[in-house]
Enzyme design. Structure first.
Site, PDB file in Angstrom:
ATOM      1  N   ASN A   8       0.874  -1.180   0.000  1.00 23.19           N
ATOM      2  CA  ASN A   8       0.000   0.000   0.000  1.00 23.19           C
ATOM      3  C   ASN A   8       0.911   1.230   0.000  1.00 23.19           C
ATOM      4  OD1 ASN A   8      -1.764   2.074   0.579  1.00 23.19           O
ATOM      5  ND2 ASN A   8      -2.239   1.375   2.667  1.00 23.19           N
ATOM      6  N   LYS A  10       0.024   4.291  -0.258  1.00 21.73           N
ATOM      7  CA  LYS A  10      -0.611   5.476   0.340  1.00 21.73           C
ATOM      8  C   LYS A  10      -0.402   6.692  -0.575  1.00 21.73           C
ATOM      9  CE  LYS A  10      -0.012   3.293   4.768  1.00 21.73           C
ATOM     10  NZ  LYS A  10       0.067   3.405   6.217  1.00 21.73           N
ATOM     11  N   HIS A  93      -9.405   1.177   5.097  1.00 23.62           N
ATOM     12  CA  HIS A  93      -8.109   1.359   5.769  1.00 23.62           C
ATOM     13  C   HIS A  93      -8.305   2.325   6.945  1.00 23.62           C
ATOM     14  CE1 HIS A  93      -4.004   2.592   6.590  1.00 23.62           C
ATOM     15  NE2 HIS A  93      -3.630   1.489   5.983  1.00 23.62           N
ATOM     16  N   GLU A  95      -6.705   4.730   7.950  1.00 21.96           N
ATOM     17  CA  GLU A  95      -6.492   6.153   7.628  1.00 21.96           C
ATOM     18  C   GLU A  95      -7.728   6.750   6.955  1.00 21.96           C
ATOM     19  OE1 GLU A  95      -2.752   5.557   5.633  1.00 21.96           O
ATOM     20  OE2 GLU A  95      -1.824   5.081   7.562  1.00 21.96           O
ATOM     21  N   GLU A 163      -5.071  -4.871  10.770  1.00 25.20           N
ATOM     22  CA  GLU A 163      -4.039  -3.862  10.949  1.00 25.20           C
ATOM     23  C   GLU A 163      -4.280  -3.101  12.251  1.00 25.20           C
ATOM     24  OE1 GLU A 163      -2.155  -2.712   6.931  1.00 25.20           O
ATOM     25  OE2 GLU A 163      -3.885  -1.434   7.231  1.00 25.20           O
ATOM     26  N   GLY A 169       2.915   2.204  10.690  1.00 21.24           N
ATOM     27  CA  GLY A 169       3.913   3.260  10.524  1.00 21.24           C
ATOM     28  C   GLY A 169       4.669   3.620  11.796  1.00 21.24           C
ATOM     29  N   SER A 201       3.668  -2.165  10.178  1.00 21.36           N
ATOM     30  CA  SER A 201       5.123  -2.257  10.386  1.00 21.36           C
ATOM     31  C   SER A 201       5.725  -3.605   9.986  1.00 21.36           C
ATOM     32  CB  SER A 201       5.479  -1.916  11.830  1.00 21.36           C
ATOM     33  OG  SER A 201       5.178  -0.552  12.096  1.00 21.36           O
TER      34      SER A 201
HETATM   35  P1  PGA Z   1       3.109   0.293   7.488  1.00 20.46           P
HETATM   36  O1  PGA Z   1       1.625   0.508   6.942  1.00 20.46           O
HETATM   37  O2  PGA Z   1       3.611  -1.012   6.915  1.00 20.46           O
HETATM   38  O3  PGA Z   1       3.887   1.480   6.990  1.00 20.46           O
HETATM   39  O4  PGA Z   1       3.013   0.225   8.966  1.00 20.46           O
HETATM   40  C1  PGA Z   1       0.731  -0.565   6.780  1.00 20.46           C
HETATM   41  C2  PGA Z   1      -0.590  -0.085   6.245  1.00 20.46           C
HETATM   42  O5  PGA Z   1      -1.066   0.996   6.658  1.00 20.46           O
HETATM   43  O6  PGA Z   1      -1.207  -0.761   5.413  1.00 20.46           O
END
Ligand code: PGA
Length: 242
Positions: A8, A10, A93, A95, A163, A169, A201
């Site tokens: 992803n 983003k 997601h 976010e 997640e 992140g 992560s």
């Molecule tokens: P990350 O993000 O691997 O940077 O922690 C995962 C995600 O939000 O899908």
């Protein structure tokens, strides 16, 4: 079923970033993966990524609108994403849930839209740190699954991504026991063999362990998917079909 390693991107990536997908494809051509591989770049790059042709790497999207078309300025329908070559779309997601106020009902409508357009829906769920510390993680995830996964979900049209929000992140991950425990819980809630990805992560240093846990059907990778070498190292750690 084969594991899926999905990236992803983003809101990252300009035209020049397509080279990373080409590099991933090149590595996977010389060393074929025993998993499915998907990159979800920003929508602006989907067509370009598909047209540049990267064997072994499918291209997906990060969000879609529930309606097929209409007066929704700035939005993209699942049909449009399919039209430019996407095969899957991430919905719900954290976010999107956090910054755009997306509810479970909206996420479910987006997943149905994905199916209508012939896309696989990757539906995300996960608890906050506060919820985990309060011992609510499983209840929260069950509630999100109940509200966000429409009736009719199958192993081909749907993938779940667990997640934990506090792991995204941050460089922090749950323990292996916590991941196994939650994935087993999600498996019971779903009552089917739908793939359950772990996300938050995931990086080359922890991918081997995470991908070998029971009920982990792959990974949803954010930061580490922006770099071809990191991402293909994670892909190499995928487990052969069970
Ligand atoms: P990350 O993000 O691997 O940077 O922690 C995962 C995600 O939000 O899908």
């Amino acid at each position: 079923m084969r594991q899926l390693i999905a990236g992803n991107w983003k809101m990252n990536g300009l035209t020049e970033s397509i080279v990373e997908i080409a590099l991933m494809s090149r590595t996977l051509t010389t060393k074929p993966a025993h998993c499915d591989v998907l990159i979800c770049p920003p929508a602006t790059l989907i067509s370009h990524a598909v047209q540049s042709g990267a064997p072994g790497v499918a291209i997906g999207a990060q969000d879609c609108h529930p309606e097929p078309s209409g007066a929704f300025t700035g939005d993209l329908s699942a049909e449009m994403l399919r039209d430019c070559g996407a095969t899957a779309v991430i919905v719900g997601h954290s976010e999107r849930r956090q910054y755009h106020g997306e509810t479970d009902a909206l996420v479910a409508a987006k997943a149905s839209a994905a199916w209508r357009a012939g896309l696989t829906a990757i539906i995300c769920v996960g608890e906050t740190l506060l919820e985990r510390e309060a011992g609510q993680a499983k209840i929260i995830c069950k509630r999100q699954l109940t509200g966000s996964v429409p009736r009719g979900a199958t192993t081909t049209n749907t993938i779940i991504a667990y997640e934990p929000i506090w792991a995204i992140g941050t460089g922090k991950t749950p323990t292996n026991e916590e991941i196994s425990d939650m994935h087993a819980h999600i498996r019971i809630c779903l009552g089917s063999r739908i793939r359950i990805l772990y996300g938050g992560s995931v990086k080359p240093s922890n991918a081997r362990e995470i991908l070998s846990l029971p009920n982990v059907g792959g990974a949803l990778v954010g930061g580490a998917s922006l770099n071809a070498s990191e991402f293909t190292t994670i892909v190499e750690f995928s487990q052969p079909s069970s």
